[in-house]
Design a protein around this motif. Structure first.
Motif, PDB file in Angstrom:
ATOM      1  N   HIS A   1       0.898  -0.863   0.106  1.00  0.00           N
ATOM      2  CA  HIS A   1      -0.121  -0.300  -0.318  1.00  0.00           C
ATOM      3  C   HIS A   1       1.267   1.462  -0.146  1.00  0.00           C
ATOM      4  N   ILE A   2       1.825   1.495   0.347  1.00  0.00           N
ATOM      5  CA  ILE A   2       2.909   2.438   0.525  1.00  0.00           C
ATOM      6  C   ILE A   2       3.031   3.193  -1.135  1.00  0.00           C
ATOM      7  N   ASP A   3       3.251   4.231  -0.823  1.00  0.00           N
ATOM      8  CA  ASP A   3       2.921   4.684  -1.912  1.00  0.00           C
ATOM      9  C   ASP A   3       4.582   6.418  -1.464  1.00  0.00           C
ATOM     10  N   VAL A   4       5.792   6.125  -1.673  1.00  0.00           N
ATOM     11  CA  VAL A   4       7.103   6.769  -0.737  1.00  0.00           C
ATOM     12  C   VAL A   4       7.115   8.220  -1.369  1.00  0.00           C
ATOM     13  N   THR A   5       5.869   8.552  -2.302  1.00  0.00           N
ATOM     14  CA  THR A   5       6.251   9.970  -2.128  1.00  0.00           C
ATOM     15  C   THR A   5       5.394  10.709  -1.282  1.00  0.00           C
ATOM     16  N   LYS A   6       4.822   9.760  -0.451  1.00  0.00           N
ATOM     17  CA  LYS A   6       3.793  10.376   0.536  1.00  0.00           C
ATOM     18  C   LYS A   6       4.320  10.210   1.851  1.00  0.00           C
ATOM     19  N   LEU A   7       5.576  10.273   2.539  1.00  0.00           N
ATOM     20  CA  LEU A   7       6.124   9.364   3.409  1.00  0.00           C
ATOM     21  C   LEU A   7       5.921  10.752   4.038  1.00  0.00           C
ATOM     22  N   CYS A   8       6.175  10.407   5.349  1.00  0.00           N
ATOM     23  CA  CYS A   8       7.027  11.428   6.355  1.00  0.00           C
ATOM     24  C   CYS A   8       8.306  11.737   6.126  1.00  0.00           C
ATOM     25  N   LYS A   9       8.775  13.313   6.643  1.00  0.00           N
ATOM     26  CA  LYS A   9       9.584  13.805   6.149  1.00  0.00           C
ATOM     27  C   LYS A   9      10.597  13.168   6.868  1.00  0.00           C
ATOM     28  N   LYS A  10      10.956  12.522   8.087  1.00  0.00           N
ATOM     29  CA  LYS A  10      12.115  11.565   8.425  1.00  0.00           C
ATOM     30  C   LYS A  10      12.162  10.019   7.365  1.00  0.00           C
ATOM     31  N   VAL A  11      11.247   9.375   7.445  1.00  0.00           N
ATOM     32  CA  VAL A  11      11.600   8.224   6.570  1.00  0.00           C
ATOM     33  C   VAL A  11      11.599   8.805   5.227  1.00  0.00           C
ATOM     34  N   GLN A  12      11.455  10.006   4.416  1.00  0.00           N
ATOM     35  CA  GLN A  12      11.561  10.134   3.219  1.00  0.00           C
ATOM     36  C   GLN A  12      13.286  10.274   3.400  1.00  0.00           C
ATOM     37  N   GLN A  13      13.855  11.027   4.890  1.00  0.00           N
ATOM     38  CA  GLN A  13      15.405  10.793   4.273  1.00  0.00           C
ATOM     39  C   GLN A  13      15.688   9.808   4.708  1.00  0.00           C
ATOM     40  N   MET A  14      15.938   9.091   5.438  1.00  0.00           N
ATOM     41  CA  MET A  14      15.873   7.982   5.209  1.00  0.00           C
ATOM     42  C   MET A  14      15.906   7.008   3.887  1.00  0.00           C
ATOM     43  N   ARG A  15      14.307   7.714   3.781  1.00  0.00           N
ATOM     44  CA  ARG A  15      14.922   6.304   1.749  1.00  0.00           C
ATOM     45  C   ARG A  15      15.596   6.898   1.502  1.00  0.00           C
ATOM     46  N   SER A  16      16.191   8.504   1.664  1.00  0.00           N
ATOM     47  CA  SER A  16      17.371   9.081   0.040  1.00  0.00           C
ATOM     48  C   SER A  16      18.646   8.746  -0.119  1.00  0.00           C
ATOM     49  N   LYS A  17      18.964   8.188   1.913  1.00  0.00           N
ATOM     50  CA  LYS A  17      20.280   8.139   1.927  1.00  0.00           C
ATOM     51  C   LYS A  17      19.843   6.434   2.188  1.00  0.00           C
ATOM     52  N   LEU A  18      18.820   5.941   1.959  1.00  0.00           N
ATOM     53  CA  LEU A  18      19.321   4.431   1.608  1.00  0.00           C
ATOM     54  C   LEU A  18      19.509   3.885   0.078  1.00  0.00           C
ATOM     55  N   ILE A  19      19.493   4.204  -0.856  1.00  0.00           N
ATOM     56  CA  ILE A  19      18.985   4.859  -2.064  1.00  0.00           C
ATOM     57  C   ILE A  19      20.428   5.296  -2.529  1.00  0.00           C
ATOM     58  N   ARG A  20      20.581   6.231  -1.806  1.00  0.00           N
ATOM     59  CA  ARG A  20      22.513   6.261  -2.292  1.00  0.00           C
ATOM     60  C   ARG A  20      22.957   4.838  -1.294  1.00  0.00           C
ATOM     61  N   LEU A  21      22.887   4.210  -0.571  1.00  0.00           N
ATOM     62  CA  LEU A  21      23.781   2.956  -0.308  1.00  0.00           C
ATOM     63  C   LEU A  21      23.357   1.711  -1.136  1.00  0.00           C
ATOM     64  N   CYS A  22      22.823   1.912  -1.160  1.00  0.00           N
ATOM     65  CA  CYS A  22      22.447   0.195  -2.395  1.00  0.00           C
ATOM     66  C   CYS A  22      23.253   0.677  -4.056  1.00  0.00           C
ATOM     67  N   GLY A  23      22.330   2.157  -4.131  1.00  0.00           N
ATOM     68  CA  GLY A  23      23.981   2.225  -5.608  1.00  0.00           C
ATOM     69  C   GLY A  23      25.360   2.450  -5.561  1.00  0.00           C
ATOM     70  N   GLU A  24      25.791   2.403  -3.636  1.00  0.00           N
ATOM     71  CA  GLU A  24      27.175   2.867  -3.408  1.00  0.00           C
ATOM     72  C   GLU A  24      27.503   0.720  -3.766  1.00  0.00           C
ATOM     73  N   ALA A  25      26.732   0.327  -2.926  1.00  0.00           N
ATOM     74  CA  ALA A  25      26.978  -1.429  -3.049  1.00  0.00           C
ATOM     75  C   ALA A  25      25.607  -2.004  -4.780  1.00  0.00           C
ATOM     76  N   GLU A  26      25.510  -1.782  -5.538  1.00  0.00           N
ATOM     77  CA  GLU A  26      25.434  -2.118  -6.414  1.00  0.00           C
ATOM     78  C   GLU A  26      26.625  -2.057  -7.784  1.00  0.00           C
ATOM     79  N   GLY A  27      27.187  -0.284  -7.230  1.00  0.00           N
ATOM     80  CA  GLY A  27      28.475  -0.278  -8.417  1.00  0.00           C
ATOM     81  C   GLY A  27      29.857  -1.505  -7.536  1.00  0.00           C
ATOM     82  N   LEU A  28      29.500  -1.034  -6.392  1.00  0.00           N
ATOM     83  CA  LEU A  28      30.968  -2.084  -5.760  1.00  0.00           C
ATOM     84  C   LEU A  28      30.412  -3.890  -6.135  1.00  0.00           C
ATOM     85  N   LEU A  29      29.876  -4.338  -6.184  1.00  0.00           N
ATOM     86  CA  LEU A  29      29.115  -5.846  -6.677  1.00  0.00           C
ATOM     87  C   LEU A  29      29.619  -6.095  -8.200  1.00  0.00           C
TER      88      LEU A  29
END
Length: 319
Positions: A47-75
Protein backbone atom coordinates in the motif's frame (compact mmCIF):
# COMPACT_ATOMS: atom_id res chain seq x y z
CA UNK A 1 0.39 9.56 5.70
CA UNK A 2 2.76 6.64 6.04
CA UNK A 3 5.13 7.12 8.95
CA UNK A 4 7.78 5.23 10.81
CA UNK A 5 5.14 3.26 12.75
CA UNK A 6 4.17 1.29 9.64
CA UNK A 7 5.44 -2.33 10.07
CA UNK A 8 7.00 -2.43 6.61
CA UNK A 9 8.71 0.92 7.12
CA UNK A 10 9.96 -0.27 10.51
CA UNK A 11 11.48 -3.37 8.93
CA UNK A 12 13.15 -1.35 6.15
CA UNK A 13 14.41 1.19 8.69
CA UNK A 14 15.91 -1.62 10.78
CA UNK A 15 17.72 -2.97 7.70
CA UNK A 16 18.90 0.55 6.85
CA UNK A 17 20.31 0.94 10.38
CA UNK A 18 22.28 -2.30 9.97
CA UNK A 19 23.49 -1.48 6.45
CA UNK A 20 24.57 2.04 7.39
CA UNK A 21 26.85 0.74 10.15
CA UNK A 22 28.75 -1.69 7.90
CA UNK A 23 32.46 -0.98 7.57
CA UNK A 24 32.31 -1.63 3.83
CA UNK A 25 29.64 -2.25 1.20
CA UNK A 26 31.89 -4.50 -0.87
CA UNK A 27 30.46 -7.99 -1.43
CA UNK A 28 30.74 -10.08 1.72
CA UNK A 29 28.58 -12.48 3.70
CA UNK A 30 27.03 -9.72 5.83
CA UNK A 31 26.56 -7.28 2.94
CA UNK A 32 24.99 -9.92 0.72
CA UNK A 33 22.67 -11.10 3.49
CA UNK A 34 21.43 -7.63 4.41
CA UNK A 35 20.82 -6.47 0.85
CA UNK A 36 19.09 -9.75 0.00
CA UNK A 37 16.77 -9.22 2.98
CA UNK A 38 16.16 -5.63 1.90
CA UNK A 39 15.26 -6.60 -1.67
CA UNK A 40 12.96 -9.41 -0.53
CA UNK A 41 11.26 -7.02 1.91
CA UNK A 42 10.64 -4.40 -0.78
CA UNK A 43 9.52 -6.75 -3.58
CA UNK A 44 5.91 -7.69 -2.67
CA UNK A 45 3.00 -5.42 -3.65
CA UNK A 46 2.26 -2.90 -0.92
CA UNK A 47 0.00 0.00 0.00
CA UNK A 48 2.99 2.29 0.44
CA UNK A 49 3.41 5.33 -1.77
CA UNK A 50 6.96 6.52 -1.18
CA UNK A 51 6.08 10.03 -2.40
CA UNK A 52 3.81 10.43 0.64
CA UNK A 53 6.21 9.34 3.34
CA UNK A 54 6.79 11.61 6.30
CA UNK A 55 9.95 13.73 6.26
CA UNK A 56 11.95 11.50 8.59
CA UNK A 57 11.31 8.40 6.52
CA UNK A 58 11.96 10.30 3.28
CA UNK A 59 15.39 11.26 4.59
CA UNK A 60 16.11 7.64 5.48
CA UNK A 61 14.92 6.52 2.04
CA UNK A 62 17.22 8.99 0.26
CA UNK A 63 20.21 7.73 2.23
CA UNK A 64 19.23 4.11 1.63
CA UNK A 65 19.00 4.63 -2.14
CA UNK A 66 22.53 6.02 -2.14
CA UNK A 67 23.78 3.07 -0.09
CA UNK A 68 22.08 0.71 -2.54
CA UNK A 69 23.72 2.53 -5.43
CA UNK A 70 27.15 2.29 -3.84
CA UNK A 71 26.71 -1.40 -3.06
CA UNK A 72 25.46 -2.12 -6.57
CA UNK A 73 28.48 -0.40 -8.08
CA UNK A 74 30.86 -2.37 -5.87
CA UNK A 75 29.07 -5.63 -6.71
CA UNK A 76 29.36 -4.94 -10.45
CA UNK A 77 33.02 -3.99 -10.10
CA UNK A 78 33.70 -7.21 -8.19
CA UNK A 79 32.14 -9.45 -10.81
CA UNK A 80 33.47 -7.48 -13.76
CA UNK A 81 36.97 -8.10 -12.40
CA UNK A 82 36.28 -11.82 -12.06
CA UNK A 83 34.80 -12.04 -15.56
CA UNK A 84 37.80 -10.25 -17.04
CA UNK A 85 40.02 -13.12 -15.84
CA UNK A 86 38.39 -15.46 -18.38
CA UNK A 87 39.56 -15.73 -21.97
CA UNK A 88 35.98 -15.18 -23.12
CA UNK A 89 34.23 -13.18 -20.38
CA UNK A 90 30.88 -13.08 -22.18
CA UNK A 91 30.65 -16.88 -21.98
CA UNK A 92 30.53 -16.68 -18.18
CA UNK A 93 28.04 -13.89 -17.50
CA UNK A 94 25.84 -16.31 -15.57
CA UNK A 95 28.23 -16.13 -12.61
CA UNK A 96 26.76 -12.70 -11.85
CA UNK A 97 23.99 -13.42 -9.31
CA UNK A 98 21.43 -11.16 -10.99
CA UNK A 99 22.16 -12.11 -14.59
CA UNK A 100 18.74 -13.77 -15.00
CA UNK A 101 17.08 -10.54 -13.86
CA UNK A 102 18.94 -8.64 -16.58
CA UNK A 103 17.85 -11.17 -19.17
CA UNK A 104 14.22 -10.66 -18.15
CA UNK A 105 14.47 -6.88 -17.90
CA UNK A 106 16.19 -6.60 -21.28
CA UNK A 107 13.55 -8.84 -22.86
CA UNK A 108 10.84 -6.64 -21.37
CA UNK A 109 12.52 -3.44 -22.57
CA UNK A 110 13.03 -4.88 -26.05
CA UNK A 111 9.35 -5.86 -26.26
CA UNK A 112 8.28 -2.39 -25.14
CA UNK A 113 10.65 -0.77 -27.63
CA UNK A 114 9.42 -2.97 -30.47
CA UNK A 115 5.83 -2.01 -29.77
CA UNK A 116 6.57 1.70 -30.12
CA UNK A 117 9.35 1.75 -32.73
CA UNK A 118 8.78 0.43 -36.24
CA UNK A 119 12.48 0.48 -37.16
CA UNK A 120 15.43 -1.19 -35.52
CA UNK A 121 17.49 1.61 -33.90
CA UNK A 122 20.80 2.30 -35.58
CA UNK A 123 22.49 3.91 -32.56
CA UNK A 124 21.58 3.58 -28.89
CA UNK A 125 23.00 5.42 -25.90
CA UNK A 126 23.03 3.88 -22.43
CA UNK A 127 23.60 6.45 -19.71
CA UNK A 128 25.11 5.06 -16.51
CA UNK A 129 26.47 1.81 -17.97
CA UNK A 130 28.93 1.04 -15.16
CA UNK A 131 31.72 -1.55 -15.08
CA UNK A 132 29.35 -4.40 -15.97
CA UNK A 133 27.12 -3.09 -18.80
CA UNK A 134 24.81 -6.09 -18.88
CA UNK A 135 21.81 -4.34 -20.44
CA UNK A 136 23.84 -3.22 -23.44
CA UNK A 137 25.53 -6.61 -23.73
CA UNK A 138 22.26 -8.55 -23.56
CA UNK A 139 20.38 -6.25 -25.95
CA UNK A 140 23.28 -6.26 -28.42
CA UNK A 141 23.77 -10.02 -28.20
CA UNK A 142 20.18 -11.25 -28.36
CA UNK A 143 17.81 -8.50 -29.49
CA UNK A 144 19.42 -5.61 -31.39
CA UNK A 145 22.08 -7.48 -33.33
CA UNK A 146 22.91 -4.72 -35.80
CA UNK A 147 22.66 -1.73 -33.45
CA UNK A 148 25.68 0.13 -32.12
CA UNK A 149 25.69 0.91 -28.38
CA UNK A 150 27.37 3.97 -26.90
CA UNK A 151 27.80 3.54 -23.15
CA UNK A 152 28.32 6.58 -20.92
CA UNK A 153 29.71 6.58 -17.40
CA UNK A 154 31.58 9.25 -15.44
CA UNK A 155 33.92 6.71 -13.79
CA UNK A 156 37.10 6.04 -15.85
CA UNK A 157 37.56 2.65 -14.19
CA UNK A 158 34.07 1.63 -15.32
CA UNK A 159 35.10 2.19 -18.92
CA UNK A 160 38.31 0.17 -18.66
CA UNK A 161 36.56 -2.73 -16.91
CA UNK A 162 33.67 -2.78 -19.38
CA UNK A 163 36.03 -2.70 -22.35
CA UNK A 164 37.83 -5.80 -21.09
CA UNK A 165 34.56 -7.73 -21.12
CA UNK A 166 33.78 -7.16 -24.80
CA UNK A 167 37.27 -6.79 -26.33
CA UNK A 168 37.59 -10.51 -27.07
CA UNK A 169 34.22 -10.71 -28.82
CA UNK A 170 34.58 -9.94 -32.55
CA UNK A 171 31.00 -8.70 -32.92
CA UNK A 172 30.41 -6.67 -29.74
CA UNK A 173 33.89 -5.16 -29.78
CA UNK A 174 33.00 -3.33 -33.02
CA UNK A 175 29.46 -2.33 -31.96
CA UNK A 176 29.97 -1.26 -28.36
CA UNK A 177 31.65 2.03 -27.49
CA UNK A 178 32.45 3.44 -24.07
CA UNK A 179 32.70 7.09 -23.07
CA UNK A 180 34.00 8.49 -19.78
CA UNK A 181 31.73 11.50 -19.86
CA UNK A 182 29.10 13.17 -17.71
CA UNK A 183 25.96 13.06 -19.84
CA UNK A 184 25.28 16.66 -18.79
CA UNK A 185 28.33 17.62 -20.87
CA UNK A 186 27.01 15.86 -23.98
CA UNK A 187 24.95 18.25 -26.10
CA UNK A 188 24.60 17.96 -29.87
CA UNK A 189 26.04 14.45 -29.72
CA UNK A 190 22.75 13.27 -28.22
CA UNK A 191 21.04 13.98 -31.53
CA UNK A 192 22.81 10.95 -33.02
CA UNK A 193 20.82 8.43 -30.98
CA UNK A 194 17.51 6.84 -31.90
CA UNK A 195 17.06 5.55 -28.34
CA UNK A 196 18.52 6.70 -25.02
CA UNK A 197 18.40 4.42 -21.98
CA UNK A 198 18.67 6.13 -18.59
CA UNK A 199 19.88 3.84 -15.81
CA UNK A 200 17.91 3.84 -12.56
CA UNK A 201 20.77 5.27 -10.50
CA UNK A 202 21.61 8.19 -12.79
CA UNK A 203 20.15 10.99 -10.72
CA UNK A 204 19.95 9.63 -7.20
CA UNK A 205 17.11 11.90 -6.12
CA UNK A 206 14.19 13.62 -7.80
CA UNK A 207 15.94 16.93 -8.46
CA UNK A 208 19.01 15.26 -9.98
CA UNK A 209 16.84 13.00 -12.14
CA UNK A 210 14.75 15.92 -13.39
CA UNK A 211 17.89 17.87 -14.35
CA UNK A 212 19.14 14.93 -16.42
CA UNK A 213 15.75 14.47 -18.10
CA UNK A 214 15.56 18.18 -18.92
CA UNK A 215 19.03 18.01 -20.46
CA UNK A 216 18.00 15.04 -22.60
CA UNK A 217 14.81 16.85 -23.64
CA UNK A 218 16.89 19.82 -24.73
CA UNK A 219 19.38 17.92 -26.89
CA UNK A 220 17.84 14.62 -28.02
CA UNK A 221 16.54 14.46 -31.57
CA UNK A 222 12.78 15.14 -31.90
CA UNK A 223 11.02 11.79 -32.20
CA UNK A 224 13.82 9.88 -30.46
CA UNK A 225 12.86 7.47 -27.68
CA UNK A 226 13.80 7.71 -24.01
CA UNK A 227 13.62 4.61 -21.83
CA UNK A 228 13.87 5.16 -18.10
CA UNK A 229 14.00 2.81 -15.17
CA UNK A 230 11.95 3.72 -12.16
CA UNK A 231 10.44 1.91 -9.18
CA UNK A 232 6.98 1.31 -7.75
CA UNK A 233 5.64 0.67 -4.25
CA UNK A 234 8.21 -0.29 -1.64
CA UNK A 235 10.73 -0.85 -4.42
CA UNK A 236 11.05 2.94 -4.27
CA UNK A 237 13.22 2.39 -1.19
CA UNK A 238 15.81 0.80 -3.51
CA UNK A 239 15.71 3.13 -6.53
CA UNK A 240 14.53 6.65 -7.33
CA UNK A 241 10.94 6.97 -8.53
CA UNK A 242 10.32 8.82 -11.79
CA UNK A 243 7.05 10.71 -11.96
CA UNK A 244 5.77 10.76 -15.57
CA UNK A 245 4.76 14.38 -14.96
CA UNK A 246 8.48 15.20 -14.63
CA UNK A 247 9.20 14.16 -18.21
CA UNK A 248 8.94 17.63 -19.69
CA UNK A 249 9.52 17.63 -23.41
CA UNK A 250 8.48 13.99 -23.79
CA UNK A 251 5.27 12.16 -24.58
CA UNK A 252 4.92 9.26 -22.14
CA UNK A 253 3.89 6.16 -24.12
CA UNK A 254 3.77 3.30 -21.61
CA UNK A 255 4.60 2.44 -18.01
CA UNK A 256 5.32 -1.08 -16.75
CA UNK A 257 5.46 -2.23 -13.13
CA UNK A 258 6.86 -5.77 -12.81
CA UNK A 259 5.93 -7.77 -9.72
CA UNK A 260 8.48 -10.57 -10.06
CA UNK A 261 12.19 -10.43 -9.28
CA UNK A 262 12.71 -7.73 -11.91
CA UNK A 263 12.82 -4.77 -9.54
CA UNK A 264 12.73 -1.80 -11.89
CA UNK A 265 9.67 -0.32 -13.51
CA UNK A 266 10.12 0.81 -17.11
CA UNK A 267 8.85 4.03 -18.68
CA UNK A 268 9.08 4.66 -22.42
CA UNK A 269 8.64 8.17 -23.78
CA UNK A 270 9.18 9.98 -27.08
CA UNK A 271 10.81 13.37 -27.53
CA UNK A 272 8.22 15.83 -28.79
CA UNK A 273 8.74 17.45 -32.18
CA UNK A 274 9.90 21.00 -31.55
CA UNK A 275 7.14 23.51 -32.42
CA UNK A 276 8.31 26.44 -34.51
CA UNK A 277 7.49 28.93 -31.76
CA UNK A 278 9.47 26.94 -29.19
CA UNK A 279 13.19 26.49 -28.88
CA UNK A 280 15.34 23.82 -27.33
CA UNK A 281 15.94 26.30 -24.52
CA UNK A 282 12.29 25.94 -23.49
CA UNK A 283 11.09 22.40 -24.12
CA UNK A 284 7.38 21.76 -24.00
CA UNK A 285 5.87 20.02 -21.02
CA UNK A 286 4.62 16.46 -20.85
CA UNK A 287 1.42 15.57 -22.64
CA UNK A 288 -1.49 15.95 -20.24
CA UNK A 289 -3.08 12.60 -19.54
CA UNK A 290 -6.02 11.45 -17.46
CA UNK A 291 -4.99 10.49 -13.94
CA UNK A 292 -6.19 6.95 -14.54
CA UNK A 293 -3.34 6.48 -17.00
CA UNK A 294 -0.88 6.50 -14.15
CA UNK A 295 -2.99 4.47 -11.74
CA UNK A 296 -1.66 1.20 -13.09
CA UNK A 297 -1.94 -2.05 -11.16
CA UNK A 298 1.28 -3.94 -10.61
CA UNK A 299 1.38 -6.91 -12.95
CA UNK A 300 3.88 -9.53 -14.03
CA UNK A 301 4.87 -8.35 -17.51
CA UNK A 302 6.62 -11.59 -18.34
CA UNK A 303 3.47 -13.72 -18.30
CA UNK A 304 1.86 -12.24 -21.36
CA UNK A 305 3.68 -9.37 -23.03
CA UNK A 306 1.12 -8.67 -25.72
CA UNK A 307 -1.91 -8.44 -23.46
CA UNK A 308 -0.14 -6.39 -20.84
CA UNK A 309 1.30 -3.97 -23.33
CA UNK A 310 -2.18 -3.39 -24.66
CA UNK A 311 -3.55 -2.91 -21.16
CA UNK A 312 -0.87 -0.52 -19.99
CA UNK A 313 -0.33 1.38 -23.23
CA UNK A 314 -1.20 5.00 -22.66
CA UNK A 315 -1.89 5.73 -26.29
CA UNK A 316 -4.53 3.00 -26.33
CA UNK A 317 -6.14 4.34 -23.17
CA UNK A 318 -6.52 7.76 -24.74
CA UNK A 319 -8.10 6.51 -27.95
Amino acid sequence: MVCEKDPLVQKITDLYDQISTLDSLKPSKDVNMLFTQLVLTCMPPTHIDVTKLCKKVQQMRSKLIRLCGEAEGLLETHFSTILASYDNPLHHLNIFPYYTNYLKLSQLEFNILTKHCSNVPNKVAFVGSGPLPLTSIVLASFHLKTTSFHNYDIDPSAKSKALRLVSSDPDLSRRMFFHTTDIMDVTNGLKEYDVVFLAALVGMDKDEKVRVVEHLAKYMNPGAVLMLRSAHGARGFLYPVVDPCDLRGFQVLSIFHPTDEVINSVIIARKFPMPKHRSAEHPVGPMKLPNKCFDIDMLNPLLNHVNLMEELDIEDQLS
